[in-house]
Design a protein around this motif. Structure first.
Motif, PDB file in Angstrom:
ATOM      1  N   SER A  63       0.829  -1.213   0.000  1.00  0.00           N
ATOM      2  CA  SER A  63       0.000   0.000   0.000  1.00  0.00           C
ATOM      3  C   SER A  63       0.859   1.256   0.000  1.00  0.00           C
ATOM      4  CB  SER A  63      -0.934   0.003   1.215  1.00  0.00           C
ATOM      5  OG  SER A  63      -0.188  -0.022   2.422  1.00  0.00           O
ATOM      6  N   LYS A  64       1.983   1.218   0.692  1.00  0.00           N
ATOM      7  CA  LYS A  64       2.886   2.375   0.713  1.00  0.00           C
ATOM      8  C   LYS A  64       3.518   2.602  -0.654  1.00  0.00           C
ATOM      9  CE  LYS A  64       4.045   2.090   5.640  1.00  0.00           C
ATOM     10  NZ  LYS A  64       5.126   1.911   6.644  1.00  0.00           N
ATOM     11  N   LYS A  68       0.843   4.089  -2.851  1.00  0.00           N
ATOM     12  CA  LYS A  68       0.611   5.485  -2.482  1.00  0.00           C
ATOM     13  C   LYS A  68       1.722   6.391  -3.013  1.00  0.00           C
ATOM     14  CE  LYS A  68      -0.974   6.081   1.601  1.00  0.00           C
ATOM     15  NZ  LYS A  68      -1.098   6.206   3.092  1.00  0.00           N
ATOM     16  N   SER A 102       2.661  -3.051  -7.552  1.00  0.00           N
ATOM     17  CA  SER A 102       2.391  -1.639  -7.282  1.00  0.00           C
ATOM     18  C   SER A 102       2.404  -0.832  -8.569  1.00  0.00           C
ATOM     19  CB  SER A 102       3.420  -1.074  -6.295  1.00  0.00           C
ATOM     20  OG  SER A 102       4.711  -0.994  -6.871  1.00  0.00           O
TER      21      SER A 102
END
Length: 278
Positions: free
Chosen positions: A3-4, A7, A109
């Motif tokens: 998730s990082k 983001k 990602s």
């Protein structure tokens, strides 16, 4: 950690795209308003506008609108490719691979962010075109609404209980197809790294090769499934459009899902075992 990564990637990309995403509908509004003013021009000032200023402004805005929409699509493709190429396959990859994350997380990602940017760009382009159509003629919207209602009634009547299922499957199919296309690009770029000194050409050839392989395997698979399909299944689906389309969509989802898995394995394998950063 995934998730990082998402983001961070999405923040860096959105900063680049926000101006284009804002400019496209703004130009559409200006072009739509100009078309509307030219169509209702009345009075001395408006006559001057319609004869001299309006046509010039209309031409400029029309060229800008096409340039922005086409540029946004090209920009999306280029940045999707560039973020993966520079971020994982070039010097920046040294930093990425020092992060406390798995290789698959780095890949996923990039794919997630690319899919999000593709979706937003597509929606902005569609919204801008709708705004433009409003300026050309409100009748277009009425015609579109009428056409949609006719299609919807036809679908619900023909497909029956399968209508809702097919809408969900259609949305999933669009998402999975988009992800599959992104993964094919990334797998091609990864395979291209195996050709020292000719990595760009290798990526291009790998992309062509993957497309040919997928097309060939899909055609062969279709013929095999058609030949071994049980007769009773054919009889069950005969005349049932909803069931036929549902089965077709499910099969296509499975095929695209398999492709995504294969492309991911290829990409992760090369990045883990064969990557030689420049």
């Amino acid at each position: 950690m995934l998730s990082k990564l998402v983001k961070y990637d999405i923040k860096s990309l959105i900063r680049v795209f926000i101006p284009v995403w804002i400019v496209a509908p703004v130009i559409a509004v200006m072009l739509s308003a100009t078309i509307h003013l030219l169509s209702v021009a009345d009075g001395p000032l408006m006559n001057v506008f319609s004869e001299y200023i309006g046509p010039i402004l209309l031409g400029i805005l029309a060229v800008l609108f096409v340039a922005v929409i086409v540029g946004m699509m090209i920009m999306t493709l280029i940045l999707v490719i560039r973020r993966f190429w520079n971020g994982l396959l070039k010097e920046e990859g040294y930093l990425a691979f020092t992060l406390p994350v798995e290789v698959w997380q780095l890949i996923v990602s990039k794919v997630i962010v690319a899919a999000i940017v593709n979706l937003i760009s597509g929606l902005i382009a569609a919204l801008s075109c709708l705004i433009l159509f409003l300026g050309i003629s409100k009748e277009i919207f009425y015609s579109m609404g009428y056409t949609f209602s006719v299609i919807w009634r036809s679908m619900t009547g023909e497909l029956g209980a399968y209508t809702g299922v097919l809408i969900v499957l259609g949305i999933l199919f669009l998402i999975v197809t988009s992800i599959c296309g992104i993964y094919m690009l990334y797998a091609s770029m990864s395979l291209g790294q195996l050709m020292e000194g000719h990595r760009v050409a290798g990526s291009f050839l790998a992309y062509i090769g993957l497309n040919m392989a997928v097309s060939t395997i899909t055609n062969i698979g279709t013929m095999i499934v058609t030949n071994i399909l049980p007769d009773n299944l054919v009889n069950i689906t005969a005349g049932n459009a909803g069931l036929i389309i549902t089965l077709y969509m499910l099969i296509m989802l499975v095929i695209n899902g398999i492709q995504v898995a294969v492309y991911h394995v290829i990409t992760e394998y090369v990045l883990t075992n064969k990557l030689n950063l420049e």
